[in-house]
Design an enzyme around this catalytic site. Structure first.
Site, PDB file in Angstrom:
ATOM      1  N   LYS A  67      -8.351  19.999   4.172  1.00 31.39           N
ATOM      2  CA  LYS A  67      -7.615  20.862   5.096  1.00 31.39           C
ATOM      3  C   LYS A  67      -6.419  21.430   4.333  1.00 31.39           C
ATOM      4  O   LYS A  67      -6.139  20.974   3.215  1.00 31.39           O
ATOM      5  CB  LYS A  67      -7.160  20.096   6.344  1.00 31.39           C
ATOM      6  CG  LYS A  67      -6.182  18.960   6.021  1.00 31.39           C
ATOM      7  CD  LYS A  67      -5.828  18.112   7.212  1.00 31.39           C
ATOM      8  CE  LYS A  67      -4.791  18.751   8.085  1.00 31.39           C
ATOM      9  NZ  LYS A  67      -4.144  17.780   8.999  1.00 31.39           N
ATOM     10  N   GLY A  87       0.069   4.450  -0.275  1.00 23.89           N
ATOM     11  CA  GLY A  87      -0.849   5.592  -0.203  1.00 23.89           C
ATOM     12  C   GLY A  87      -0.359   6.679   0.734  1.00 23.89           C
ATOM     13  O   GLY A  87       0.850   6.828   0.956  1.00 23.89           O
ATOM     14  N   GLY A 105       0.841  -1.204   0.000  1.00 24.42           N
ATOM     15  CA  GLY A 105       0.000   0.000   0.000  1.00 24.42           C
ATOM     16  C   GLY A 105       0.865   1.238   0.000  1.00 24.42           C
ATOM     17  O   GLY A 105       1.509   1.581   1.005  1.00 24.42           O
ATOM     18  N   LEU A 165      -0.514   9.709  12.034  1.00 22.14           N
ATOM     19  CA  LEU A 165      -0.134  10.933  11.307  1.00 22.14           C
ATOM     20  C   LEU A 165      -1.379  11.639  10.789  1.00 22.14           C
ATOM     21  O   LEU A 165      -2.405  11.014  10.516  1.00 22.14           O
ATOM     22  CB  LEU A 165       0.816  10.610  10.148  1.00 22.14           C
ATOM     23  CG  LEU A 165       0.313   9.821   8.933  1.00 22.14           C
ATOM     24  CD1 LEU A 165      -0.454  10.682   7.948  1.00 22.14           C
ATOM     25  CD2 LEU A 165       1.480   9.176   8.232  1.00 22.14           C
ATOM     26  N   VAL A 176      -2.983  -0.811   3.453  1.00 19.51           N
ATOM     27  CA  VAL A 176      -3.952  -0.600   2.362  1.00 19.51           C
ATOM     28  C   VAL A 176      -5.186   0.122   2.896  1.00 19.51           C
ATOM     29  O   VAL A 176      -5.384   0.245   4.113  1.00 19.51           O
ATOM     30  CB  VAL A 176      -4.351  -1.945   1.713  1.00 19.51           C
ATOM     31  CG1 VAL A 176      -3.147  -2.585   1.042  1.00 19.51           C
ATOM     32  CG2 VAL A 176      -4.964  -2.885   2.743  1.00 19.51           C
ATOM     33  N   CYS A 226     -10.707   9.662   7.065  1.00 17.96           N
ATOM     34  CA  CYS A 226     -10.783   8.744   8.207  1.00 17.96           C
ATOM     35  C   CYS A 226     -11.803   9.052   9.300  1.00 17.96           C
ATOM     36  O   CYS A 226     -12.413   8.124   9.828  1.00 17.96           O
ATOM     37  CB  CYS A 226      -9.402   8.596   8.821  1.00 17.96           C
ATOM     38  SG  CYS A 226      -8.287   7.778   7.672  1.00 17.96           S
ATOM     39  N   PHE A 227     -11.998  10.325   9.671  1.00 20.77           N
ATOM     40  CA  PHE A 227     -12.874  10.589  10.829  1.00 20.77           C
ATOM     41  C   PHE A 227     -14.247   9.944  10.651  1.00 20.77           C
ATOM     42  O   PHE A 227     -14.717   9.194  11.507  1.00 20.77           O
ATOM     43  CB  PHE A 227     -13.022  12.094  11.056  1.00 20.77           C
ATOM     44  CG  PHE A 227     -11.878  12.719  11.824  1.00 20.77           C
ATOM     45  CD1 PHE A 227     -10.818  11.960  12.263  1.00 20.77           C
ATOM     46  CD2 PHE A 227     -11.879  14.071  12.118  1.00 20.77           C
ATOM     47  CE1 PHE A 227      -9.768  12.524  12.971  1.00 20.77           C
ATOM     48  CE2 PHE A 227     -10.843  14.646  12.826  1.00 20.77           C
ATOM     49  CZ  PHE A 227      -9.781  13.880  13.247  1.00 20.77           C
ATOM     50  N   ALA A 265     -10.608   4.872  18.810  1.00 21.78           N
ATOM     51  CA  ALA A 265     -11.005   5.778  19.891  1.00 21.78           C
ATOM     52  C   ALA A 265     -10.337   7.144  19.717  1.00 21.78           C
ATOM     53  O   ALA A 265     -10.981   8.184  19.910  1.00 21.78           O
ATOM     54  CB  ALA A 265     -10.637   5.175  21.247  1.00 21.78           C
TER      55      ALA A 265
END
Ligand code: NAD
Ligand code: UGA
Length: 464
Positions: A338, A12, A10, A162, A88, A275-276, A221
């Site tokens: 962002k 990415g 991966g 990150l 990935v 991701c969030f 979390a």
């Protein structure tokens, strides 16, 4: 065993920067980043890397061809490696059970099967992708069910923390490195091997070890807590707009409490990023599957609040522009989720722009890093419009913000790029329709200066 060869499956936003930094900091290790996408690998081997991250070009240039290699030869990468990162994508499922919430682990599983098929000797397999709790168990199961006599595996969890736009700094100076492993002699040994890699540049006290399941859940979390802070301050911003309080003042006052702290309290048009949303929905799904509906509802509300914030901002633009934006031209500044990244995944700009396009607005979009093709793809995708042909006629992309603002009724700021602070807004105003509006979705411009110039200014969490 001492790790001499690392493979990362991966290439990415996570695999590329993480392994480039490992190669840079560990000249004694050969790092091979592999991907099934020929295009991505070609870009990693070129002068224009597939992702924009401050500082990354220099790191890659320093190591590429020495101890850092990018290729599509996944089998060779696996065979040669002592330690393999699985990095990935783990997107939200778009079909079947858990559709729209559960993480789709098909790419992780494909990696596990490929490793099982071609590996020789002992391998440490490290789950770097963000996965549901106990995903490592499935990886172990696939590996052990396919094991040949001369092959053995240890599976570790080593989630990545990150953030895009600051990836290199985050990797060089992490708040912590988290490693989860099986509680056994073999597990401890594998954890020690991975720790050894990080100790090349990370102080030992910053490397935390836990059980595999705790490590996996800590990643979900952490993202849930961060997203929750943004939704919390955004909820307060709505109260500010209704009452006349100023959310920046509230955030500063709240953040001074050392138990709360000042970070991640910037009210905005909503959080974006790959991701969030995905990780929150994943957590919601896990809670539902565990028959914990109250827990599921609690975290669901964090993403609901985010959707509310985006929609609220878009509606406010329409309201302020005399309840119609049909055939009005709006200059949109920023499309990335962002600053300092060209990534648009789940960018609030996609949702705000789609709402405005739905209302018939004409959008002139400027972003310093996002490719026009990406903007076109995002705004015409079936997830945001059922009429891509019509949408296509309503927006244009610009490489010059002054051109984008020409003849516009309003400027809409959707990404917090620093350069937006330094634009000559007087020059823009002179070329715009009157009354000229600025909608600052990032609370980043000097509003009193803009008002003095003659703009009608609106921002999140404050009334003027
Ligand atoms: P990405 O989509 O940028 O990259 C994933 C890469 O994996 C793609 O290039 C794809 O071609 C490749 N791939 C998929 N299946 C493959 C296979 N079977 N064999 C070879 N290559 C394959 O994803 P990303 O943003 O790097 O995220 C990766 C993981 O890291 C996700 O689980 C994500 O949640 C997590 N994460 C991302 C970030 C971030 O800032 N983007 C931060 C922390 C954690
Ligand atoms: C986030 C986390 O910060 C990383 O630790 C994590 O590794 C990563 O997700 C991941 O798992 O992918 P990232 O999404 O790259 O990183 O960027 P953030 O800086 O967290 O910003 C996310 C979104 O929230 C952006 O749209 C940002 O503009 C918004 N945000 C952030 C706010 O609106 N207000 C804030 O105060 C902070």
């Amino acid at each position: 065993m001492v790790v001499k060869n690392v493979c990362c499956i991966g290439a990415g936003y996570v695999g590329g920067p993480t392994c480039s930094v490992i190669a840079w900091k560990c000249p004694d290790i050969k790092v091979h980043v592999v991907d099934k996408s020929e295009m991505r690998i070609k870009q990693w081997n070129s002068d224009k890397l597939p992702i924009y991250e401050p500082g990354l070009d220099d790191v890659v240039k320093e190591c590429r061809g020495k101890n850092l290699f990018f290729s599509c030869d996944i089998e060779k990468g696996i065979k040669e490696a002592d330690l393999i990162f699985i990095s990935v994508n783990t997107p939200t499922k778009t079909f079947g059970i858990g559709k729209g919430r559960a993480a789709d682990l098909k790419f992780v599983e494909a990696c596990a099967r490929k490793i099982a098929e071609v590996a020789e000797g002992h391998k440490i397999v490290v789950e770097k992708s963000t996965v549901p709790v106990r995903a490592a168990e499935s990886i172990s199961h696939i590996l052990s069910a396919n094991t040949r006599p001369d092959v053995s595996f240890q599976v570790l969890s080593n989630p990545e923390f990150l953030a895009e736009g600051t990836a290199v700094t985050n990797l060089l100076y992490p708040d912590r490195v988290l490693i989860g492993g099986e509680e056994s002699a073999g597990g401890d040994e594998a954890v020690a091997e991975l720790m050894w890699i990080y100790t090349h540049w990370v102080p030992k006290e910053k490397i935390v070890t836990t059980s595999t399941w705790s490590s996996e859940l800590s990643k979900l979390a952490s993202n849930a807590f961060l997203a929750q802070r943004v939704s919390s301050i955004n909820a307060i911003s709505a109260v500010c707009e209704a009452t006349g309080a100023d959310v920046s003042q509230v955030a500063a006052a709240v953040g001074l409490d050392s138990r709360i702290g000042p970070n991640f309290l910037q009210a905005s048009v909503g959080f974006g990023g790959s991701c969030f949303q995905k990780d929150l929905l994943n957590l919601v799904y896990i809670a539902e599957c565990l028959n914990l509906p109250e827990v599921a509802m609690y975290w669901q509300q964090v993403t609901d609040m985010n959707e509310y914030q985006r929609t609220r901002f878009a509606k406010r633009i329409v309201e302020c522009l005399f309840n119609t934006v049909t055939d009005k031209t709006l200059a949109v500044f920023g499309f990335a989720f962002k600053k300092n990244t060209g990534d648009t995944r789940e960018s609030p700009a996609i949702y705000v722009c789609s709402h405005l396009l739905e209302e018939g607005a004409r959008l002139n979009i400027y972003d310093p890093k996002v490719e026009p093709k990406q903007i076109e793809h995002d705004l015409t995708s079936s997830s945001v419009t059922d009429d891509p042909e019509r949408v296509q006629t309503l927006f244009s992309t610009y490489s010059d913000p002054y051109e984008a603002a020409k003849d516009a009724h309003a400027i809409v700021v959707l990404t917090d790029w620093d350069e937006f602070k330094n634009f000559d807004y007087k020059k823009m105003l002179d070329s715009m329709k009157r009354p000229a509006f600025i909608f600052d979705g990032r609370k980043m411009l000097d509003h009193s200066a803009l008002i003095k110039l003659g703009f009608h200014t609106e921002t999140v969490g404050k009334r003027f």
